[in-house]
Design a protein around this motif. Sequence first.
Motif, PDB file in Angstrom:
ATOM      1  N   GLN A   1       4.030  10.828 -10.138  1.00 40.05           N
ATOM      2  CA  GLN A   1       4.861   9.759  -9.595  1.00 40.05           C
ATOM      3  C   GLN A   1       4.068   8.451  -9.466  1.00 40.05           C
ATOM      4  N   SER A   2       2.877   8.533  -8.899  1.00 40.91           N
ATOM      5  CA  SER A   2       2.050   7.326  -8.766  1.00 40.91           C
ATOM      6  C   SER A   2       1.498   6.872 -10.112  1.00 40.91           C
ATOM      7  N   GLU A   3       1.184   7.829 -10.977  1.00 42.12           N
ATOM      8  CA  GLU A   3       0.722   7.474 -12.322  1.00 42.12           C
ATOM      9  C   GLU A   3       1.791   6.694 -13.072  1.00 42.12           C
ATOM     10  N   ARG A   4       3.020   7.155 -12.992  1.00 42.95           N
ATOM     11  CA  ARG A   4       4.133   6.489 -13.666  1.00 42.95           C
ATOM     12  C   ARG A   4       4.324   5.064 -13.111  1.00 42.95           C
ATOM     13  N   MET A   5       4.240   4.956 -11.801  1.00 41.96           N
ATOM     14  CA  MET A   5       4.411   3.646 -11.166  1.00 41.96           C
ATOM     15  C   MET A   5       3.281   2.696 -11.559  1.00 41.96           C
ATOM     16  N   ALA A   6       2.050   3.188 -11.531  1.00 48.50           N
ATOM     17  CA  ALA A   6       0.914   2.347 -11.909  1.00 48.50           C
ATOM     18  C   ALA A   6       1.031   1.886 -13.354  1.00 48.50           C
TER      19      ALA A   6
ATOM     20  N   VAL B   1       0.871  -1.168   0.000  1.00 50.42           N
ATOM     21  CA  VAL B   1       0.000   0.000   0.000  1.00 50.42           C
ATOM     22  C   VAL B   1       0.910   1.220   0.000  1.00 50.42           C
ATOM     23  N   GLY B   2       0.795   2.066  -1.013  1.00 47.76           N
ATOM     24  CA  GLY B   2       1.633   3.257  -1.111  1.00 47.76           C
ATOM     25  C   GLY B   2       0.813   4.524  -1.149  1.00 47.76           C
TER      26      GLY B   2
ATOM     27  N   VAL C   1      -2.582  -3.850  -9.889  1.00 48.63           N
ATOM     28  CA  VAL C   1      -2.408  -2.552  -9.252  1.00 48.63           C
ATOM     29  C   VAL C   1      -3.739  -1.816  -9.235  1.00 48.63           C
ATOM     30  N   GLU C   2      -4.041  -1.208  -8.096  1.00 44.38           N
ATOM     31  CA  GLU C   2      -5.134  -0.261  -7.959  1.00 44.38           C
ATOM     32  C   GLU C   2      -4.514   1.122  -7.810  1.00 44.38           C
ATOM     33  N   PHE C   3      -4.945   2.067  -8.612  1.00 45.83           N
ATOM     34  CA  PHE C   3      -4.475   3.443  -8.488  1.00 45.83           C
ATOM     35  C   PHE C   3      -5.672   4.325  -8.193  1.00 45.83           C
ATOM     36  N   ARG C   4      -5.650   4.970  -7.038  1.00 42.99           N
ATOM     37  CA  ARG C   4      -6.768   5.789  -6.601  1.00 42.99           C
ATOM     38  C   ARG C   4      -6.338   7.240  -6.431  1.00 42.99           C
ATOM     39  N   GLN C   5      -6.937   8.114  -7.215  1.00 46.57           N
ATOM     40  CA  GLN C   5      -6.680   9.541  -7.109  1.00 46.57           C
ATOM     41  C   GLN C   5      -7.651  10.150  -6.095  1.00 46.57           C
TER      42      GLN C   5
ATOM     43  N   VAL D   1      10.341  -2.690 -11.447  1.00 43.87           N
ATOM     44  CA  VAL D   1       9.083  -3.400 -11.681  1.00 43.87           C
ATOM     45  C   VAL D   1       9.344  -4.608 -12.578  1.00 43.87           C
ATOM     46  N   HIS D   2       8.732  -5.732 -12.242  1.00 46.00           N
ATOM     47  CA  HIS D   2       8.948  -6.951 -13.016  1.00 46.00           C
ATOM     48  C   HIS D   2       7.713  -7.839 -12.919  1.00 46.00           C
ATOM     49  N   PRO D   3       7.484  -8.681 -13.919  1.00 40.64           N
ATOM     50  CA  PRO D   3       6.370  -9.629 -13.825  1.00 40.64           C
ATOM     51  C   PRO D   3       6.541 -10.514 -12.592  1.00 40.64           C
ATOM     52  N   GLY D   4       5.454 -10.788 -11.931  1.00 42.34           N
ATOM     53  CA  GLY D   4       5.523 -11.583 -10.715  1.00 42.34           C
ATOM     54  C   GLY D   4       5.699 -10.765  -9.451  1.00 42.34           C
ATOM     55  N   ALA D   5       5.830  -9.450  -9.586  1.00 43.41           N
ATOM     56  CA  ALA D   5       5.900  -8.593  -8.403  1.00 43.41           C
ATOM     57  C   ALA D   5       4.582  -8.665  -7.638  1.00 43.41           C
ATOM     58  N   PRO D   6       4.595  -8.377  -6.338  1.00 39.20           N
ATOM     59  CA  PRO D   6       3.354  -8.440  -5.558  1.00 39.20           C
ATOM     60  C   PRO D   6       2.380  -7.340  -5.976  1.00 39.20           C
ATOM     61  N   PRO D   7       1.106  -7.505  -5.674  1.00 38.78           N
ATOM     62  CA  PRO D   7       0.113  -6.482  -6.020  1.00 38.78           C
ATOM     63  C   PRO D   7       0.333  -5.188  -5.240  1.00 38.78           C
ATOM     64  N   PHE D   8      -0.071  -4.087  -5.863  1.00 37.89           N
ATOM     65  CA  PHE D   8       0.089  -2.758  -5.289  1.00 37.89           C
ATOM     66  C   PHE D   8      -1.259  -2.051  -5.234  1.00 37.89           C
ATOM     67  N   GLN D   9      -1.428  -1.231  -4.202  1.00 35.95           N
ATOM     68  CA  GLN D   9      -2.492  -0.240  -4.165  1.00 35.95           C
ATOM     69  C   GLN D   9      -1.830   1.126  -3.949  1.00 35.95           C
TER      70      GLN D   9
END
Length: 256
Positions: A207-212, A140-141, A222-226, A185-193
């Motif tokens: 920054q979060s947009e780029r990461m998502a 969670v970031g 990945v869930e990206f919430r603005q 970032v790589h395939p198999g990485a854990p899920p992110f919010q």
Amino acid sequence: MSVRILEGVEYAAEAGYRPLLLDLYLPPVDAAPVVLFVHGGGWQRCTRRDFGHEFAGWRPSPFERIAEAGFAVASVDYRLSGEARYPAQLDDVRAAVAWLRGHGAEHGFDASRIVAWGESAGAHLAALAALTGPGIAAVVGWYGVYDLAAMPDPADPASREARLLGAPPGDVPELAAEASPVAHVHPGAPPFQLWHGTADRFVPMAQSERMADALRAAGVPVEFRQVEGADHIWRNAPDVAGIFAGSLDFARGVRT
């Protein structure tokens, strides 16, 4: 639910530095999954007792509320940029993960499922630890820094990023990339919010947009919430309690 709190547990000791401590919040259930909380403060301030500005008056504290939801919570200190340069901070978070995995039976929690939850600089470290080492099941970031070279003023020697790296990101591009979660970032990485305020003046929402975008491109959930109108540390956020609840729901969804 009664939460047991163990304050100031030493999880690592690096020669020449202060002992590294964490606080444990333990629910009265066996084999609880773990939330590892990493505080913000621009890598240069704050402590393991800080959940974020808008939560300072919460009683019970956010840590206790997460524990009441059935998690063990470990909130960690790490070496700040005035004490040591990168990668010391990442090493410390990794050491905390290793400590949790080695002491779960002793304290009655299940460290095979760790959700790393960080805010600002802590989100950067949580993401980096999850992408470059074992032991973290989800992240969670909140308003995190994920690409140091893309922060404002990459040539400023007084920036928080420059203090972390020992030089402005623009002067040390290889080190800045190494210290940027987006580069790992790589395939198999854990899920992110990921959460970010649209009016953040200190860490741009890009920054979060780029990461998502990088996570999606690698096939990572990945869930990206603005958060409309919210500034850094959730100032002016319309529903801070809702952000907290949404993050806790995400952690619940990946804990088993």
